[in-house]
Design a protein around this motif. Structure first.
Motif, PDB file in Angstrom:
ATOM      1  N   THR A  45       0.862  -1.187   0.000  1.00 22.88           N
ATOM      2  CA  THR A  45       0.000   0.000   0.000  1.00 22.88           C
ATOM      3  C   THR A  45       0.895   1.233   0.000  1.00 22.88           C
ATOM      4  O   THR A  45       1.868   1.296   0.749  1.00 22.88           O
ATOM      5  CB  THR A  45      -0.902   0.024   1.248  1.00 22.88           C
ATOM      6  OG1 THR A  45      -1.735  -1.145   1.236  1.00 22.88           O
ATOM      7  CG2 THR A  45      -1.785   1.262   1.274  1.00 22.88           C
ATOM      8  N   ILE A  46       0.560   2.172  -0.850  1.00 21.10           N
ATOM      9  CA  ILE A  46       1.241   3.467  -0.887  1.00 21.10           C
ATOM     10  C   ILE A  46       0.219   4.516  -0.481  1.00 21.10           C
ATOM     11  O   ILE A  46      -0.853   4.599  -1.073  1.00 21.10           O
ATOM     12  CB  ILE A  46       1.789   3.785  -2.291  1.00 21.10           C
ATOM     13  CG1 ILE A  46       2.825   2.747  -2.719  1.00 21.10           C
ATOM     14  CG2 ILE A  46       2.383   5.201  -2.335  1.00 21.10           C
ATOM     15  CD1 ILE A  46       3.251   2.858  -4.174  1.00 21.10           C
ATOM     16  N   THR A  47       0.549   5.288   0.546  1.00 22.80           N
ATOM     17  CA  THR A  47      -0.305   6.396   0.946  1.00 22.80           C
ATOM     18  C   THR A  47       0.491   7.677   0.783  1.00 22.80           C
ATOM     19  O   THR A  47       1.723   7.665   0.869  1.00 22.80           O
ATOM     20  CB  THR A  47      -0.786   6.277   2.410  1.00 22.80           C
ATOM     21  OG1 THR A  47       0.342   6.299   3.270  1.00 22.80           O
ATOM     22  CG2 THR A  47      -1.584   5.010   2.629  1.00 22.80           C
ATOM     23  N   GLY A  48      -0.197   8.751   0.545  1.00 26.20           N
ATOM     24  CA  GLY A  48       0.538   9.999   0.357  1.00 26.20           C
ATOM     25  C   GLY A  48      -0.299  11.234   0.556  1.00 26.20           C
ATOM     26  O   GLY A  48      -1.517  11.182   0.751  1.00 26.20           O
ATOM     27  N   HIS A  49       0.419  12.358   0.501  1.00 23.86           N
ATOM     28  CA  HIS A  49      -0.183  13.680   0.611  1.00 23.86           C
ATOM     29  C   HIS A  49       0.459  14.540  -0.471  1.00 23.86           C
ATOM     30  O   HIS A  49       1.690  14.624  -0.546  1.00 23.86           O
ATOM     31  CB  HIS A  49       0.092  14.255   2.005  1.00 23.86           C
ATOM     32  CG  HIS A  49      -0.551  15.574   2.246  1.00 23.86           C
ATOM     33  ND1 HIS A  49      -0.151  16.408   3.262  1.00 23.86           N
ATOM     34  CD2 HIS A  49      -1.567  16.231   1.623  1.00 23.86           C
ATOM     35  CE1 HIS A  49      -0.891  17.504   3.262  1.00 23.86           C
ATOM     36  NE2 HIS A  49      -1.751  17.418   2.268  1.00 23.86           N
TER      37      HIS A  49
END
Length: 172
Positions: A45-49
């Motif tokens: 999973t890649i999460t970002g802002h």
């Protein structure tokens, strides 16, 4: 009066075209085989802002913008190097005027939309190295120029991650 309007529009087009960069032709061909890992099942999973900070210190999120996950193939590495140089941000005014690219390139990317707060997630990502990119643009859509631009960063998943891999797309 109409002649003046048409002349002003022509001048604006010429100025805009002169401000936009054009990239040299690609020397590395797109390879579907090299990019195929993006289509494999994965547990990552890649999460970002995604955001930019205005000169006034106001933060602008990439609200509602399309976020792209691009396999870091030879073609993509060359493309990103030509567009961004050594930076992770390119101003809106410096986008290439013509951006013809192999249509298969887009077929081997994944997309999602950033939430109102600029946050995004890619689930079920296969191990590999990726570029994550989006736009953070502000200003009147009908204005002669807009501010902000395109941001990116790279991320690598090994397949051994137990937590989401986080990425910040701010251009820094």
């Amino acid at each position: 009066m109409k002649t003046g309007i048409f002349a002003a529009a022509a001048l604006a087009g010429a100025i805009t075209a002169g401000c936009q960069a054009s990239r040299p032709p690609a020397t590395v061909a797109f390879s579907a085989e090299e990019a195929a890992f993006i289509r494999k099942p994965g547990a990552g999973t890649i999460t970002g802002h995604a955001f930019r900070t205005k000169p006034s210190s106001v933060v602008v999120n990439a609200a509602g913008q399309v976020v792209r996950l691009v396999p870091a193939t030879g073609f993509a590495r060359e493309r990103f190097a030509q567009l961004y140089g050594r930076n992770k941000y390119v101003p809106h005014r410096a986008y290439p005027a013509d951006d013809a690219v192999d249509p298969a390139y887009a077929d081997y990317t994944r997309t999602t939309k950033a939430e109102a707060n600029g946050r995004f997630t890619f689930d079920k990502v296969a191990p590999g190295t990726y570029f994550v990119t989006t736009q953070v643009i502000w200003g009147d859509e009908n204005a002669f120029t807009r501010e902000g631009g395109s941001v990116y960063d790279s991320v690598t998943l090994t397949g051994k991650e137990t937590e989401p891999v986080q990425v910040i797309l701010s251009g820094n």
